[in-house]
Every structure is written in C-alpha cells, then in structure tokens.
Scaffold this motif. Structure first.
Motif, short mmCIF file in Angstrom:
data_model
loop_
_atom_site.label_atom_id
_atom_site.label_comp_id
_atom_site.label_asym_id
_atom_site.label_seq_id
_atom_site.Cartn_x
_atom_site.Cartn_y
_atom_site.Cartn_z
N ASP A 311 0.83 -1.25 -0.16
CA ASP A 311 -0.02 -0.25 0.15
C ASP A 311 0.82 1.40 0.40
O ASP A 311 0.86 2.06 -1.05
N LYS A 312 1.79 1.38 0.76
CA LYS A 312 2.73 3.08 0.52
C LYS A 312 3.40 2.21 -0.59
O LYS A 312 4.76 3.57 -0.04
N GLY A 313 3.68 1.57 -1.35
CA GLY A 313 4.54 1.34 -2.18
C GLY A 313 4.68 1.77 -3.42
O GLY A 313 3.40 1.68 -3.90
N PHE A 314 5.23 2.73 -4.12
CA PHE A 314 5.02 3.77 -5.45
C PHE A 314 6.41 3.37 -6.44
O PHE A 314 7.51 3.02 -5.42
N HIS A 315 6.32 3.61 -7.44
CA HIS A 315 7.73 3.48 -8.81
C HIS A 315 7.54 4.76 -9.22
O HIS A 315 6.24 5.16 -9.90
N MET A 316 9.10 5.42 -9.76
CA MET A 316 8.75 6.23 -10.98
C MET A 316 9.75 5.51 -11.41
O MET A 316 10.63 5.42 -10.97
N TRP A 317 10.25 6.98 -13.08
CA TRP A 317 10.99 6.88 -13.61
C TRP A 317 11.67 8.28 -13.56
O TRP A 317 10.29 8.79 -13.98
N VAL A 318 12.85 8.28 -13.17
CA VAL A 318 13.70 9.42 -13.10
C VAL A 318 14.76 9.48 -13.92
O VAL A 318 15.83 8.75 -14.37
N VAL A 319 14.72 10.22 -15.05
CA VAL A 319 15.09 10.83 -16.05
C VAL A 319 16.21 12.32 -15.44
O VAL A 319 15.14 13.34 -16.05
N SER A 320 17.87 12.43 -16.36
CA SER A 320 18.32 13.93 -16.12
C SER A 320 19.19 13.94 -17.05
O SER A 320 20.43 12.54 -17.11
N ASP A 321 19.47 15.15 -17.91
CA ASP A 321 20.97 15.40 -18.48
C ASP A 321 22.08 15.66 -16.87
O ASP A 321 22.24 16.36 -16.28
N ASN A 322 23.01 14.12 -16.87
CA ASN A 322 23.30 14.30 -16.23
C ASN A 322 25.07 15.34 -16.03
O ASN A 322 25.82 15.40 -14.71
N LEU A 323 25.16 15.62 -17.36
CA LEU A 323 26.25 16.42 -17.22
C LEU A 323 25.59 18.15 -16.66
O LEU A 323 26.57 18.81 -16.36
N LEU A 324 24.47 17.94 -16.87
CA LEU A 324 23.50 19.31 -16.03
C LEU A 324 23.22 19.36 -14.82
O LEU A 324 24.58 19.97 -13.82
N LYS A 325 22.03 19.36 -14.58
CA LYS A 325 21.15 18.97 -13.15
C LYS A 325 22.48 17.59 -12.49
O LYS A 325 23.05 18.47 -11.66
N ASN A 330 24.08 22.60 -11.23
CA ASN A 330 23.49 22.09 -10.41
C ASN A 330 24.99 22.80 -9.68
O ASN A 330 24.44 24.08 -8.30
N SER A 331 26.27 22.71 -9.87
CA SER A 331 27.05 23.40 -9.95
C SER A 331 27.09 24.92 -9.67
O SER A 331 27.04 25.43 -8.58
N VAL A 332 26.67 25.14 -10.90
CA VAL A 332 26.25 27.12 -11.19
C VAL A 332 24.92 27.59 -10.35
O VAL A 332 25.16 28.45 -9.60
N GLN A 333 24.36 26.47 -9.95
CA GLN A 333 23.29 26.99 -9.37
C GLN A 333 23.03 27.07 -7.74
O GLN A 333 22.74 28.20 -7.02
N ILE A 334 23.80 26.09 -7.63
CA ILE A 334 25.14 26.17 -5.81
C ILE A 334 25.97 27.45 -6.33
O ILE A 334 25.03 28.58 -4.95
N ALA A 335 26.30 28.12 -6.46
CA ALA A 335 27.11 29.23 -6.76
C ALA A 335 25.64 30.28 -6.93
O ALA A 335 25.81 31.96 -6.48
N GLU A 336 24.49 30.59 -7.80
CA GLU A 336 23.06 31.71 -7.80
C GLU A 336 22.42 31.40 -6.68
O GLU A 336 22.90 32.53 -5.88
N SER A 337 22.82 30.31 -5.61
CA SER A 337 22.74 30.50 -4.31
C SER A 337 23.00 30.88 -3.09
O SER A 337 22.41 31.91 -2.15
N LEU A 338 24.59 30.85 -3.36
CA LEU A 338 25.55 31.22 -2.23
C LEU A 338 24.84 32.94 -2.60
O LEU A 338 25.49 34.06 -1.90
N ILE A 339 25.19 33.87 -4.34
CA ILE A 339 24.93 34.65 -4.10
C ILE A 339 23.39 35.29 -3.43
O ILE A 339 23.15 36.42 -2.55
N LYS A 340 22.45 35.03 -4.02
CA LYS A 340 21.10 34.89 -3.87
C LYS A 340 21.18 34.87 -1.79
O LYS A 340 20.18 35.53 -1.05
N LEU A 341 21.62 33.74 -1.89
CA LEU A 341 21.16 34.24 0.67
C LEU A 341 22.73 35.40 0.92
O LEU A 341 23.29 35.39 2.11
N GLY A 342 23.61 36.21 -0.05
CA GLY A 342 24.08 36.66 0.69
C GLY A 342 26.08 36.34 1.04
O GLY A 342 26.67 36.45 1.87
#
Ligand code: 11C
Length: 344
Positions: A311-325, A330-342
């Motif tokens: 009952d509590k079990g589910f399945h999903m299929w997850v795809v992403s560009d491994n070189l981007l996200k 993800n690295s550039v996004q961290i840098a943007e978060s650092l700027i946003k958070l001062g």
C-alpha cells in the motif's frame, strides 16, 4: 557586481558544460580563469566569444578568485581545494573527495539550499545519479514522508568522461563494420578488466567495495541520506552503464509513511516540486527518455505507479541530463544560491 570565477577541469566533459551553463545563465563574471592539469594546459577555449588559453593549475592560480568550480577528479580536488580556500575562494567541488566530510555541505538547492549557510569554504556537488533522484523524492518526502528507496540506474557513458564517449562511438562503428576492437576505458579506467559497452549493459560503475556494492552505489546510498537529512532512510542502489551517450535514467521504488495514497497523489506532489517536469501519461505513451532530456536543466519524472502488493509502495522513472543537473548546472545553481543568500 561581477565575480572572478575559476573552472578547474575546463577541458573535460563537465568543465565544458560548466562554461556553457555560466554563459547561458549570464552569470555575473568579471574575470574567468580556465585551469587544467599540465596535459590539457595550452588548449584554447571560447568563453562569451573570447578565446582563452587554459592554464595549468597551481595553488597561486586561485589568488583573487571568488568562486572556483572544480571538476578534475578527486585527487586534484584534494590538492587544490584547501589551497583555493586559503586564498579566499569558495570551492564548489564536483568530485567525491569531500562529499561525506561532516564539515562540508553536500547540496542540491531544491532540497537543502539552507545547508550552504554552514559552509567553511568547500561545498560539495553530489554524484549525478544521486542529484536527480533526490530532486524527485524531495516533494514526495515533504508531502507524505519517506521510509525506503530502492533504485536501479541506467547510466550514460558521459558520466565517465570524454574518453568513454569516444569509446562508445568507436566500438559502435567497429561492431557495425565487423571490425575488431579492444575495450580500454569502461567500466572503470583504473580497474583490472575492461568490457564492451556498445550494444551491452554493464552492471558496474566505479570499483567494487568489500560489501559487494560498487562505489557508485554506495555514493547514491550515503549521499541521499546526507542531502535529505535522513540518516535512517533505507536506501539500496544497483547502478548499470548503458550505451547511451548522455542522460541518466532511474527506476525508483519508494515507500512513503502515509497510508492509502494513490498514484495521482504522488503525481500532484511531484508537480509541486522545484526543478521537476512531470511527463506521465501512459495513454499518450508520454514518459521521460534521455534523448529528450539532453541539454535541459530539469529532472523529468514519469511512469508513476502504485505498487500492486504494498500500500505504501510506489514506482517512478526519473531522467535527467547527467552533465547538467547532475553536474554543471547543479554547481552553477549552488553558486547562484550563494549570491542569493549573500554568502559570497
Ligand atoms: C558516472 N556518476 O555516471 C558517475 C560520474 O562521483 O562525481 C560521477 C562521479 C562522481 O559514471
């Protein structure tokens, strides 16, 4: 205000995507330093239309650098990350060198951006297959709790670098033309044996550990617990390499805490998540595939089903560009978060 940004590993598969991502995001840069090992030094790369010569990294390359994006292998990070921090840079490290260090935040902004506030100079970017999974799981955990995750991956060769991409191309051509070939890179450059990747599936990514899991599998298990702040989460991974050039796919089975949910409840939670695109309509044969995810920053989720026995079990299929996200974005996004958070 512009920042002095350094990219270490600029000529690699991830380094190239880091530069493209910085350009596409119009990241505020006053100066960029492109760095590499001695082997690739002297290469000329284009950034924002300007030709820049890649320099061999030395500790003093980081003088005056505000943000350093590292993607040149764990041993290189071990040498240069402390040197860069000593010189006042914040290092966003895309290798496994510091990920499990208690002093180092391991960050996926959609999940644990706040952890950036605890940084002491080095911030770790998780493994690509971990990132896309936790992005998909986080809104489900928030809405319904999470107890257990069992994941099987279908990973692209670009995760192993440019030489692995070349190996896939060359083997594919050789097999089609009936020519002989000698596998030299995959599954792991530094391991004893090498196997054919073209027209094959190889259940080994990184080296084997004493517990029977590979290091890639162990990374997925440990990093997931750390990023989600769930040390007791049950996680098991099986990681497999496929002859796909770019785009990792994952079959994820998970168990929530709440009883009586439907697949629609899970879909609605997923839609509410940041950085996710739901592609889930079996009647229209709509589901995520790596060929469609390449070049995009999002994590794509589909095939959401309720388990027929649990009952509590589910399945999903997850795809992403491994070189981007999975890496550069993800690295550039961290840098943007650092700027946003001062924080920079
Ligand atoms: C792969 N996930 O697909 C690996 C690459 O720890 O950053 C990333 C290795 C890492 O081969």
């Amino acid at each position: 205000k512009g920042y002095h940004v350094a990219v270490l590993g600029a000529t690699g598969a991830v380094g190239q995507q880091m530069m493209k991502t910085l350009e596409n995001r119009e990241f505020p840069i006053s100066k960029i330093s492109l760095l590499s090992s001695a082997r690739s030094a002297g290469t000329v790369l284009k950034f924002r239309g300007e030709e820049i010569v890649v320099e061999e990294a030395t500790p003093d390359s980081f003088n005056g650098v505000d943000i350093a994006l590292f993607s040149a292998g764990g041993s290189v990070s071990k040498i240069f990350a402390p040197e860069a921090v000593k010189r006042g840079a914040i290092v966003i490290d895309n290798t496994s060198a510091y990920r499990m260090d208690e002093e180092v935040p391991l960050v996926v902004p959609e999940v644990n951006e706040e952890d950036l506030k605890l940084h002491k100079g080095i911030i770790a970017n998780p493994n690509c297959s971990t990132i896309q999974m936790v992005v998909a799981l986080e809104p489900i955990r928030k809405a319904f709790g999470l107890n257990k995750v069992i994941v099987s991956t279908y990973q692209a060769v670009s995760g192993s670098g440019t030489a692995a991409i070349q190996e896939l191309h060359e083997q594919t051509k050789a097999i089609i033309h009936g020519e002989s070939f000698e596998p030299q890179i995959l599954p792991v450059k530094g391991d004893k044996k090498h196997y054919q990747i073209a027209f094959n599936a190889v259940p080994q990514i990184d080296k084997f550990m004493d517990n029977g899991f590979t290091f890639e599998e162990v990374k997925m298990m440990n990093e997931t617990k750390k990023i989600m702040h769930m040390p007791d989460l049950k996680v098991a991974a099986t990681c497999v390499r496929l002859p796909v050039e770019t785009g990792h796919s994952e079959s994820v089975y998970f168990e929530v805490e709440k009883e009586g949910l439907t697949a629609k409840d899970i879909q609605e939670a997923v839609i509410s998540g940041a950085g996710i695109v739901l592609e889930d309509n079996p009647s229209e044969q709509l589901y995520p595939m790596p060929a469609n995810a390449v070049g995009k920053n999002d994590v794509f989720v589909g095939r959401i089903r309720k388990d027929l026995d649990e009952d509590k079990g589910f399945h999903m299929w997850v795809v992403s560009d491994n070189l981007l996200k999975g890496a550069a974005w993800n690295s550039v996004q961290i840098a943007e978060s650092l700027i946003k958070l001062g924080l920079v």
